[in-house]
Design a protein around this motif. Structure first.
Motif, PDB file in Angstrom:
ATOM      1  N   SER A 195       4.429  -2.147   5.218  1.00  0.00           N
ATOM      2  CA  SER A 195       5.229  -3.089   5.992  1.00  0.00           C
ATOM      3  C   SER A 195       6.506  -2.378   6.434  1.00  0.00           C
ATOM      4  N   ARG A 196       7.116  -2.914   7.468  1.00  0.00           N
ATOM      5  CA  ARG A 196       8.373  -2.305   7.921  1.00  0.00           C
ATOM      6  C   ARG A 196       9.450  -2.422   6.853  1.00  0.00           C
ATOM      7  N   GLY A 197       9.448  -3.543   6.125  1.00  0.00           N
ATOM      8  CA  GLY A 197      10.419  -3.684   5.038  1.00  0.00           C
ATOM      9  C   GLY A 197      10.244  -2.606   3.986  1.00  0.00           C
ATOM     10  N   ALA A 198       8.978  -2.267   3.664  1.00  0.00           N
ATOM     11  CA  ALA A 198       8.720  -1.225   2.676  1.00  0.00           C
ATOM     12  C   ALA A 198       9.201   0.132   3.186  1.00  0.00           C
ATOM     13  N   VAL A 199       9.040   0.378   4.493  1.00  0.00           N
ATOM     14  CA  VAL A 199       9.528   1.635   5.069  1.00  0.00           C
ATOM     15  C   VAL A 199      11.041   1.717   4.951  1.00  0.00           C
ATOM     16  N   TYR A 200      11.739   0.625   5.292  1.00  0.00           N
ATOM     17  CA  TYR A 200      13.205   0.628   5.180  1.00  0.00           C
ATOM     18  C   TYR A 200      13.638   0.889   3.735  1.00  0.00           C
ATOM     19  N   ARG A 201      12.923   0.276   2.780  1.00  0.00           N
ATOM     20  CA  ARG A 201      13.299   0.496   1.378  1.00  0.00           C
ATOM     21  C   ARG A 201      13.099   1.959   0.979  1.00  0.00           C
ATOM     22  N   ARG A 202      12.004   2.573   1.435  1.00  0.00           N
ATOM     23  CA  ARG A 202      11.769   3.987   1.100  1.00  0.00           C
ATOM     24  C   ARG A 202      12.825   4.881   1.742  1.00  0.00           C
ATOM     25  N   VAL A 203      13.215   4.564   2.974  1.00  0.00           N
ATOM     26  CA  VAL A 203      14.239   5.364   3.651  1.00  0.00           C
ATOM     27  C   VAL A 203      15.539   5.341   2.849  1.00  0.00           C
ATOM     28  N   ARG A 204      15.887   4.166   2.343  1.00  0.00           N
ATOM     29  CA  ARG A 204      17.145   4.058   1.594  1.00  0.00           C
ATOM     30  C   ARG A 204      17.054   4.733   0.231  1.00  0.00           C
ATOM     31  N   GLU A 205      15.838   4.846  -0.299  1.00  0.00           N
ATOM     32  CA  GLU A 205      15.660   5.461  -1.617  1.00  0.00           C
ATOM     33  C   GLU A 205      15.660   6.984  -1.556  1.00  0.00           C
ATOM     34  N   LEU A 206      15.178   7.569  -0.441  1.00  0.00           N
ATOM     35  CA  LEU A 206      14.984   9.015  -0.356  1.00  0.00           C
ATOM     36  C   LEU A 206      16.219   9.687   0.239  1.00  0.00           C
ATOM     37  N   PRO A 207      16.750  10.703  -0.425  1.00  0.00           N
ATOM     38  CA  PRO A 207      17.996  11.335   0.032  1.00  0.00           C
ATOM     39  C   PRO A 207      17.870  12.021   1.385  1.00  0.00           C
ATOM     40  N   GLY A 208      16.666  12.472   1.768  1.00  0.00           N
ATOM     41  CA  GLY A 208      16.511  13.182   3.028  1.00  0.00           C
ATOM     42  C   GLY A 208      16.260  12.292   4.224  1.00  0.00           C
ATOM     43  N   CYS A 209      16.234  10.992   4.022  1.00  0.00           N
ATOM     44  CA  CYS A 209      15.937  10.053   5.113  1.00  0.00           C
ATOM     45  C   CYS A 209      17.120   9.108   5.323  1.00  0.00           C
ATOM     46  N   ARG A 210      17.354   8.732   6.574  1.00  0.00           N
ATOM     47  CA  ARG A 210      18.419   7.783   6.864  1.00  0.00           C
ATOM     48  C   ARG A 210      18.165   7.126   8.210  1.00  0.00           C
ATOM     49  N   LEU A 211      18.867   6.029   8.446  1.00  0.00           N
ATOM     50  CA  LEU A 211      18.769   5.284   9.695  1.00  0.00           C
ATOM     51  C   LEU A 211      19.959   5.597  10.582  1.00  0.00           C
ATOM     52  N   ALA A 212      19.819   5.248  11.862  1.00  0.00           N
ATOM     53  CA  ALA A 212      20.919   5.516  12.792  1.00  0.00           C
ATOM     54  C   ALA A 212      22.194   4.811  12.359  1.00  0.00           C
ATOM     55  N   GLY A 213      22.049   3.614  11.771  1.00  0.00           N
ATOM     56  CA  GLY A 213      23.228   2.881  11.329  1.00  0.00           C
ATOM     57  C   GLY A 213      23.933   3.490  10.145  1.00  0.00           C
ATOM     58  N   ASP A 214      23.281   4.458   9.475  1.00  0.00           N
ATOM     59  CA  ASP A 214      23.875   5.091   8.297  1.00  0.00           C
ATOM     60  C   ASP A 214      24.711   6.327   8.629  1.00  0.00           C
TER      61      ASP A 214
ATOM     62  N   ALA B 249       0.824  -1.198   0.000  1.00  0.00           N
ATOM     63  CA  ALA B 249       0.000   0.000   0.000  1.00  0.00           C
ATOM     64  C   ALA B 249       0.864   1.257   0.000  1.00  0.00           C
ATOM     65  N   GLY B 250       2.098   1.157   0.499  1.00  0.00           N
ATOM     66  CA  GLY B 250       2.966   2.323   0.559  1.00  0.00           C
ATOM     67  C   GLY B 250       3.440   2.824  -0.787  1.00  0.00           C
ATOM     68  N   ASP B 251       3.266   2.047  -1.848  1.00  0.00           N
ATOM     69  CA  ASP B 251       3.709   2.498  -3.158  1.00  0.00           C
ATOM     70  C   ASP B 251       3.003   3.770  -3.587  1.00  0.00           C
ATOM     71  N   ALA B 252       1.783   3.986  -3.074  1.00  0.00           N
ATOM     72  CA  ALA B 252       1.007   5.156  -3.470  1.00  0.00           C
ATOM     73  C   ALA B 252       1.369   6.387  -2.638  1.00  0.00           C
ATOM     74  N   VAL B 253       2.217   6.243  -1.624  1.00  0.00           N
ATOM     75  CA  VAL B 253       2.598   7.361  -0.763  1.00  0.00           C
ATOM     76  C   VAL B 253       3.675   8.185  -1.457  1.00  0.00           C
ATOM     77  N   SER B 254       3.426   9.480  -1.593  1.00  0.00           N
ATOM     78  CA  SER B 254       4.397  10.345  -2.271  1.00  0.00           C
ATOM     79  C   SER B 254       5.628  10.555  -1.395  1.00  0.00           C
ATOM     80  N   GLU B 255       6.718  11.069  -2.018  1.00  0.00           N
ATOM     81  CA  GLU B 255       7.941  11.336  -1.252  1.00  0.00           C
ATOM     82  C   GLU B 255       7.681  12.356  -0.151  1.00  0.00           C
ATOM     83  N   ALA B 256       6.881  13.393  -0.470  1.00  0.00           N
ATOM     84  CA  ALA B 256       6.595  14.431   0.522  1.00  0.00           C
ATOM     85  C   ALA B 256       5.784  13.869   1.683  1.00  0.00           C
ATOM     86  N   GLU B 257       4.790  13.040   1.375  1.00  0.00           N
ATOM     87  CA  GLU B 257       3.969  12.435   2.427  1.00  0.00           C
ATOM     88  C   GLU B 257       4.812  11.531   3.319  1.00  0.00           C
ATOM     89  N   PHE B 258       5.706  10.766   2.678  1.00  0.00           N
ATOM     90  CA  PHE B 258       6.553   9.863   3.470  1.00  0.00           C
ATOM     91  C   PHE B 258       7.490  10.665   4.367  1.00  0.00           C
TER      92      PHE B 258
END
Length: 519
Positions: free
Chosen positions: A454-473, A424-433
């Motif tokens: 899903s949490r996996g989908a969230v992790y994939r979006r985080v890695r795709e978007l330049p303004g988002c990152r994880l603590a491990g990054d 379902a997250g595929d329809a979420v825009s970059e700005a919304e995410f």
């Protein structure tokens, strides 16, 4: 009580024709809502005969069984006519007939005044039958083998009485006894974590620990240390031995969620651990392991061009269970909705609306209308989305379960063209995410719930978007500068770095970097 004096009676098919269908198909009826809520989930079925009336439906016929018992009885609702609906046909041509003077009937939300022609595709998808003022059924053309699936023993966490759930419960009990490695595949929100827990609880190792690990959340450079453990002195700051997840799960079960997002560098190490049943502690010795590993993914690891190791994929799936989207077992929506609504109203400190509504037909009708809306929706987020909607209802709806306007608009949204989406997250825009990411403290689980991903989908979006990152990054130098600027306050450093507080603490704990006590 509705009068039934002007009803028409249609002849039943010959007993021999009804006994067994040469087509191998049947008409399957499931109770989605009933004024007696204990009847929700009950079902009845009739083989499709070669000719004549396939099914007659009314107050006393057919006899429904269950859920959970072999007792059979009719719908027994006083507001239903003795004969409310007859269904004839076969193949791609079907006719629904409402006898003159019978109780009210709606089919997929539309009033049925006399008769309605329906094609085979619609019958296979299933029709919503709203009978009288408070009985809701799902009528579906189904394989006879599905209807004949015998009841299965109860399994904690697996709620539903459809043929699919009955078969799944039997599979779980059989697989759990084997103590082999298991791969759970299915769309997001279908209950893979619940199924992993059910496998553990049904296994001989139920007294041992169930250790759950979200593989997608582990930074690649820390994956081996977290999974296999570290020896004292393995790296700067490693002042003591630390057991990894494999050793923490000794005597129990290890659950590797989102395994499809495992870093490529980790996959050969996982393969060796599973094949040799031993792990290489970082900076330490090789140690044997004795435990089953349950893995889960909603990623297309079998798709052409997928980067997931084929050898690891086959080793993970010594045994494999596939979970279906909720839209593929709509018969279970009534039981699931009742379960999650009861939990949500209890958490909100309120009684469920049907608890004292037995003598209030109007209130029961509004409850049935709600269930009709839930049955009509296509549930791209599957069971997780249904549970979230039930929580919203417990907070936002009035006492009689009337749908709030905003939620009603969501539930009438049309399904996507073709197959229902599994993400379902595929329809979420970059700005919304990005907005949800910041508003929820950069916490993956919270963002997943809010955006129905899903949490996996969230992790994939985080890695795709330049303004988002994880603590491990976060680069070590940037992390140390943020900690110094905040006087070691990890919460303040997390806000400065725009990462999860919990994720940052986990990184510091594993990496052995210093953290201010109590922050």
């Amino acid at each position: 009580m509705m009068t039934t004096g002007d009803e028409e009676t249609l002849p039943l098919p010959p007993a021999a024709a009804a006994a067994r269908s040469r087509s191998g198909a049947c008409l399957l009826l499931t109770v989605i809502f009933h004024p007696n809520v204990e009847r929700i989930g009950a079902r009845a079925w009739r083989p499709v005969p070669d000719s004549g009336v396939c099914l007659q439906l009314g107050r006393g016929e057919p006899a429904f069984e269950g859920p959970g018992s072999g007792a059979q009885r009719g719908l027994d609702d006083p507001y239903l006519s003795r004969l409310a609906l007859a269904v004839r046909g076969g193949g791609d041509r079907w006719l629904l007939e409402r006898p003159r003077g019978s109780s009210r009937c709606r089919v997929d939300g539309e009033e049925l005044y006399a008769s309605l022609q329906v094609d085979g595709a619609a019958m296979r998808r299933g029709l919503r039958l709203f009978l009288g003022s408070g009985v809701l059924l799902l009528l579906r053309l189904a394989p006879l083998a599905e209807a004949e699936e015998p009841p299965a023993p109860a399994v904690d966490g697996l709620l539903g009485d459809s043929g699919y759930l009955r078969a799944l419960r039997r599979q779980v009990l059989r697989v759990a006894r084997s103590e082999g490695d298991v791969l759970l595949c299915g769309p997001t929100g279908t209950g893979k974590e619940l199924l992993a827990r059910a496998l553990h609880e049904a296994s001989p190792r139920r007294e041992g620990p169930l250790v759950s690990v979200n593989v997608a959340a582990i930074p690649a450079d820390l994956a081996a240390a977290q999974l296999f453990g570290t020896a004292r002195g393995a790296f700067t700051g490693a002042e003591r031995d630390r057991r990894g997840y494999f050793e923490q799960a000794a005597g129990g079960t290890l659950f590797l969620d989102e395994i499809g997002d495992a870093p490529a560098s980790l996959q050969p190490q996982l393969l060796r651990a599973l094949e040799q049943r031993e792990i290489q502690v970082v900076g330490g010795p090789i140690r044997g392991i004795d435990l089953p590993v349950v893995s889960a993914t909603d990623a297309p690891i079998d798709a052409e061009g997928a980067t997931f190791s084929r050898a690891l994929r086959h080793r993970l799936a010594a045994l494999e269970l596939r979970l279906r989207p909720l839209a593929a077992h709509r018969e279970d929506i009534g039981l699931l909705a009742s379960h999650y609504l009861a939990l949500a109203f209890e958490a909100a400190g309120r009684a469920v609306p049907w608890a004292d509504a037995a003598d209030d037909p109007g209130r029961l009708a509004r409850c049935a209308e709600l269930y009709d809306a839930l049955l009509a929706y296509h549930w791209p987020g599957n069971i997780r989305e249904l549970a979230n909607v039930c929580r919203e209802l417990a907070v936002a709806c009035p006492e009689d379960l009337s749908l709030p306007t905003a939620l009603a608009r969501r539930l009438v949204a049309p399904p996507p063209a073709g197959e229902a989406t599994e993400a379902a997250g595929d329809a979420v825009s970059e700005a919304e995410f990005a907005e949800a990411w910041a508003a929820n403290g950069y916490e993956v689980a919270r963002v997943a719930r809010v955006l129905n991903m899903s949490r996996g989908a969230v992790y994939r979006r985080v890695r795709e978007l330049p303004g988002c990152r994880l603590a491990g990054d976060i680069p070590r130098e940037e992390l140390q500068a943020a900690l110094a600027a905040s006087d070691g306050d990890v919460a303040a450093a997390a806000r400065t770095l725009c990462v999860s507080h919990a994720g940052l603490r986990a990184r510091l704990r594993v990496a052995g970097e210093r953290v201010a006590e109590g922050t």
